[in-house]
Design a protein around this motif. Structure first.
Motif, PDB file in Angstrom:
ATOM      1  N   MET A   1       0.705  -1.341   0.204  1.00 38.09           N
ATOM      2  CA  MET A   1       0.358   0.153   0.136  1.00 38.09           C
ATOM      3  C   MET A   1       0.853   1.110   0.213  1.00 38.09           C
ATOM      4  SD  MET A   1      -3.360   0.758   0.039  1.00 38.09           S
ATOM      5  CE  MET A   1      -4.701   0.439   0.970  1.00 38.09           C
ATOM      6  N   PHE A   2      -0.145   2.151  -1.099  1.00 38.02           N
ATOM      7  CA  PHE A   2       1.100   3.732  -0.749  1.00 38.02           C
ATOM      8  C   PHE A   2       0.328   4.767  -0.217  1.00 38.02           C
ATOM      9  CE2 PHE A   2       2.977   0.840  -3.629  1.00 38.02           C
ATOM     10  CZ  PHE A   2       5.169   1.430  -3.821  1.00 38.02           C
ATOM     11  N   TYR A   3       0.775   5.743  -0.002  1.00 38.73           N
ATOM     12  CA  TYR A   3      -0.250   6.547   0.524  1.00 38.73           C
ATOM     13  C   TYR A   3       0.943   8.113   0.070  1.00 38.73           C
ATOM     14  CZ  TYR A   3      -1.534   3.181   4.015  1.00 38.73           C
ATOM     15  OH  TYR A   3      -2.432   2.273   4.274  1.00 38.73           O
ATOM     16  N   GLU A   4      -0.275   8.461  -0.052  1.00 37.73           N
ATOM     17  CA  GLU A   4      -0.243   9.962  -1.001  1.00 37.73           C
ATOM     18  C   GLU A   4      -0.919  11.035  -0.237  1.00 37.73           C
ATOM     19  OE1 GLU A   4      -1.135  12.513  -5.298  1.00 37.73           O
ATOM     20  OE2 GLU A   4      -2.567  11.333  -4.389  1.00 37.73           O
ATOM     21  N   ILE A   5       0.430  11.827   0.441  1.00 41.90           N
ATOM     22  CA  ILE A   5      -0.037  12.432   1.455  1.00 41.90           C
ATOM     23  C   ILE A   5       0.327  14.368   0.541  1.00 41.90           C
ATOM     24  CG2 ILE A   5       1.115  13.938   3.972  1.00 41.90           C
ATOM     25  CD1 ILE A   5       2.335  11.165   4.134  1.00 41.90           C
ATOM     26  N   ARG A   6      -0.929  15.163   0.482  1.00 36.98           N
ATOM     27  CA  ARG A   6      -1.287  15.964   0.338  1.00 36.98           C
ATOM     28  C   ARG A   6      -0.929  17.218   1.380  1.00 36.98           C
ATOM     29  NH1 ARG A   6      -1.767  15.242  -5.467  1.00 36.98           N
ATOM     30  NH2 ARG A   6      -2.499  17.734  -5.742  1.00 36.98           N
ATOM     31  N   THR A   7      -0.368  17.937   1.076  1.00 33.37           N
ATOM     32  CA  THR A   7      -0.141  19.297   1.716  1.00 33.37           C
ATOM     33  C   THR A   7      -0.473  21.111   1.028  1.00 33.37           C
ATOM     34  OG1 THR A   7       1.508  18.323   3.624  1.00 33.37           O
ATOM     35  CG2 THR A   7       1.309  20.598   3.998  1.00 33.37           C
ATOM     36  N   TYR A   8      -1.563  21.546   1.446  1.00 37.57           N
ATOM     37  CA  TYR A   8      -1.777  22.561   0.839  1.00 37.57           C
ATOM     38  C   TYR A   8      -1.565  23.563   1.974  1.00 37.57           C
ATOM     39  CZ  TYR A   8      -4.368  19.735  -2.534  1.00 37.57           C
ATOM     40  OH  TYR A   8      -4.101  19.298  -3.603  1.00 37.57           O
ATOM     41  N   ARG A   9      -0.469  24.557   1.522  1.00 38.27           N
ATOM     42  CA  ARG A   9      -0.674  25.828   2.561  1.00 38.27           C
ATOM     43  C   ARG A   9      -1.500  27.457   2.281  1.00 38.27           C
ATOM     44  NH1 ARG A   9       3.430  28.462   5.084  1.00 38.27           N
ATOM     45  NH2 ARG A   9       3.143  25.912   6.641  1.00 38.27           N
ATOM     46  N   LEU A  10      -2.793  27.427   3.014  1.00 32.13           N
ATOM     47  CA  LEU A  10      -3.645  28.773   2.118  1.00 32.13           C
ATOM     48  C   LEU A  10      -3.066  29.838   2.591  1.00 32.13           C
ATOM     49  CD1 LEU A  10      -6.618  26.205   3.535  1.00 32.13           C
ATOM     50  CD2 LEU A  10      -5.705  26.204   1.256  1.00 32.13           C
ATOM     51  N   GLU A  44      -3.568  23.416  14.039  1.00 34.88           N
ATOM     52  CA  GLU A  44      -4.122  23.795  14.706  1.00 34.88           C
ATOM     53  C   GLU A  44      -2.874  24.712  15.642  1.00 34.88           C
ATOM     54  OE1 GLU A  44      -7.347  24.320  16.495  1.00 34.88           O
ATOM     55  OE2 GLU A  44      -7.935  23.021  14.728  1.00 34.88           O
ATOM     56  N   ILE A  45      -1.763  24.002  15.292  1.00 35.24           N
ATOM     57  CA  ILE A  45      -0.680  23.771  16.167  1.00 35.24           C
ATOM     58  C   ILE A  45       0.858  23.912  15.085  1.00 35.24           C
ATOM     59  CG2 ILE A  45       1.242  23.449  17.925  1.00 35.24           C
ATOM     60  CD1 ILE A  45      -1.150  22.761  19.645  1.00 35.24           C
ATOM     61  N   GLY A  46       1.578  25.225  14.933  1.00 36.25           N
ATOM     62  CA  GLY A  46       2.230  24.514  14.061  1.00 36.25           C
ATOM     63  C   GLY A  46       2.331  25.076  13.279  1.00 36.25           C
ATOM     64  N   PRO A  47       2.488  25.393  11.632  1.00 35.75           N
ATOM     65  CA  PRO A  47       2.224  25.661  10.419  1.00 35.75           C
ATOM     66  C   PRO A  47       1.182  26.097  10.440  1.00 35.75           C
ATOM     67  CG  PRO A  47       4.285  23.849   9.778  1.00 35.75           C
ATOM     68  CD  PRO A  47       2.868  23.357  11.091  1.00 35.75           C
ATOM     69  N   ILE A  48       0.780  27.307  10.479  1.00 37.06           N
ATOM     70  CA  ILE A  48      -0.513  28.243  10.565  1.00 37.06           C
ATOM     71  C   ILE A  48      -1.284  27.458   8.838  1.00 37.06           C
ATOM     72  CG2 ILE A  48      -0.862  29.685  12.970  1.00 37.06           C
ATOM     73  CD1 ILE A  48      -0.161  31.779   9.956  1.00 37.06           C
ATOM     74  N   ASN A  49      -1.999  27.910   8.303  1.00 39.77           N
ATOM     75  CA  ASN A  49      -3.310  27.593   7.584  1.00 39.77           C
ATOM     76  C   ASN A  49      -3.138  26.747   6.720  1.00 39.77           C
ATOM     77  OD1 ASN A  49      -5.030  30.019   8.192  1.00 39.77           O
ATOM     78  ND2 ASN A  49      -2.360  31.325   7.747  1.00 39.77           N
ATOM     79  N   GLU A  50      -2.374  25.214   6.887  1.00 32.27           N
ATOM     80  CA  GLU A  50      -2.699  24.307   6.725  1.00 32.27           C
ATOM     81  C   GLU A  50      -3.830  23.487   6.596  1.00 32.27           C
ATOM     82  OE1 GLU A  50       2.278  23.113   5.901  1.00 32.27           O
ATOM     83  OE2 GLU A  50       1.314  21.710   7.556  1.00 32.27           O
ATOM     84  N   ILE A  51      -3.581  22.568   5.144  1.00 35.57           N
ATOM     85  CA  ILE A  51      -4.537  21.565   5.112  1.00 35.57           C
ATOM     86  C   ILE A  51      -3.604  20.813   4.323  1.00 35.57           C
ATOM     87  CG2 ILE A  51      -6.111  20.597   3.220  1.00 35.57           C
ATOM     88  CD1 ILE A  51      -7.352  22.989   5.336  1.00 35.57           C
ATOM     89  N   VAL A  52      -4.106  19.082   5.732  1.00 35.33           N
ATOM     90  CA  VAL A  52      -3.075  17.603   4.726  1.00 35.33           C
ATOM     91  C   VAL A  52      -4.643  16.503   4.738  1.00 35.33           C
ATOM     92  CG1 VAL A  52      -1.329  15.679   5.728  1.00 35.33           C
ATOM     93  CG2 VAL A  52      -1.026  18.012   6.286  1.00 35.33           C
ATOM     94  N   ASN A  92       3.739  17.150  -2.456  1.00 33.85           N
ATOM     95  CA  ASN A  92       3.127  16.405  -2.039  1.00 33.85           C
ATOM     96  C   ASN A  92       3.695  15.391  -2.329  1.00 33.85           C
ATOM     97  OD1 ASN A  92       1.084  14.053  -2.813  1.00 33.85           O
ATOM     98  ND2 ASN A  92       1.602  14.144  -4.736  1.00 33.85           N
ATOM     99  N   LYS A  93       3.819  13.893  -1.199  1.00 34.58           N
ATOM    100  CA  LYS A  93       4.868  12.964  -1.355  1.00 34.58           C
ATOM    101  C   LYS A  93       4.243  11.601  -1.288  1.00 34.58           C
ATOM    102  CE  LYS A  93       6.550  15.411   3.099  1.00 34.58           C
ATOM    103  NZ  LYS A  93       6.709  15.254   4.201  1.00 34.58           N
ATOM    104  N   ILE A  94       4.459  10.288  -1.480  1.00 34.51           N
ATOM    105  CA  ILE A  94       4.011   9.157  -1.699  1.00 34.51           C
ATOM    106  C   ILE A  94       4.973   8.743  -0.393  1.00 34.51           C
ATOM    107  CG2 ILE A  94       4.057   7.192  -3.391  1.00 34.51           C
ATOM    108  CD1 ILE A  94       2.260   9.457  -4.407  1.00 34.51           C
ATOM    109  N   MET A  95       4.640   7.533  -0.186  1.00 34.97           N
ATOM    110  CA  MET A  95       4.710   7.197   1.307  1.00 34.97           C
ATOM    111  C   MET A  95       4.421   5.812   1.675  1.00 34.97           C
ATOM    112  SD  MET A  95       6.765   9.558   2.523  1.00 34.97           S
ATOM    113  CE  MET A  95       6.972   9.363   4.599  1.00 34.97           C
ATOM    114  N   SER A  96       5.483   5.101   1.882  1.00 34.26           N
ATOM    115  CA  SER A  96       5.120   3.896   2.141  1.00 34.26           C
ATOM    116  C   SER A  96       4.891   3.267   3.333  1.00 34.26           C
ATOM    117  CB  SER A  96       5.740   2.158   1.421  1.00 34.26           C
ATOM    118  OG  SER A  96       6.515   2.118   1.817  1.00 34.26           O
ATOM    119  N   PRO A  97       3.993   2.340   3.921  1.00 36.11           N
ATOM    120  CA  PRO A  97       4.796   2.272   5.806  1.00 36.11           C
ATOM    121  C   PRO A  97       5.697   1.267   6.178  1.00 36.11           C
ATOM    122  CG  PRO A  97       2.847   1.462   4.421  1.00 36.11           C
ATOM    123  CD  PRO A  97       2.739   2.273   3.516  1.00 36.11           C
TER     124      PRO A  97
END
Length: 109
Positions: A1-10, A44-52, A92-97
């Motif tokens: 299984m691969f996981y795509e982790i998408r992070t947007y700074r708004l 909530e804490i850390g980089p603000i205005n971020e969606i993951v 965007n990152k592609i990760m495997s556990p």
């Protein structure tokens, strides 16, 4: 299984608007094509205005096929302008556990 982790700074203050339009329209379109939504988060804490958001795929070929179908969907194309101007940067990152991951990875420890 691969996981795509998408992070947007708004844009500053755009999280409520972004989450509203994604929740009302976008997420249903994404789920129809991408399938396995692992999680959707706002900072909530850390980089603000971020969606993951994190999506699971059986393989890289599965990911490519699903993302191609999403991008070809006229409903998705009509939705994109609703969020495009809210996003400042995207990563965007592609990760495997790892083998010991609760997500059932196969990578050796």
């Amino acid at each position: 299984m691969f996981y795509e982790i998408r992070t947007y700074r708004l844009k500053n203050g755009a999280i409520p608007e972004y989450l509203k339009v994604v929740g009302e329209i976008g997420i249903a379109i994404q789920k129809k094509h991408l399938g396995n939504l692992v999680g959707y988060f706002s900072s909530e804490i850390g980089p603000i205005n971020e969606i993951v958001h994190i999506w699971g795929f059986e393989s890289l070929d599965d990911r490519q096929a699903r993302r191609t179908r999403l991008m070809a969907d006229p409903d998705w194309q009509a939705f994109l302008p609703k969020i495009r101007d809210l996003i400042v940067t995207a990563d965007n990152k592609i990760m495997s556990p790892a083998a010991f991951s609760p997500l059932g990875g196969t990578n050796p420890a």
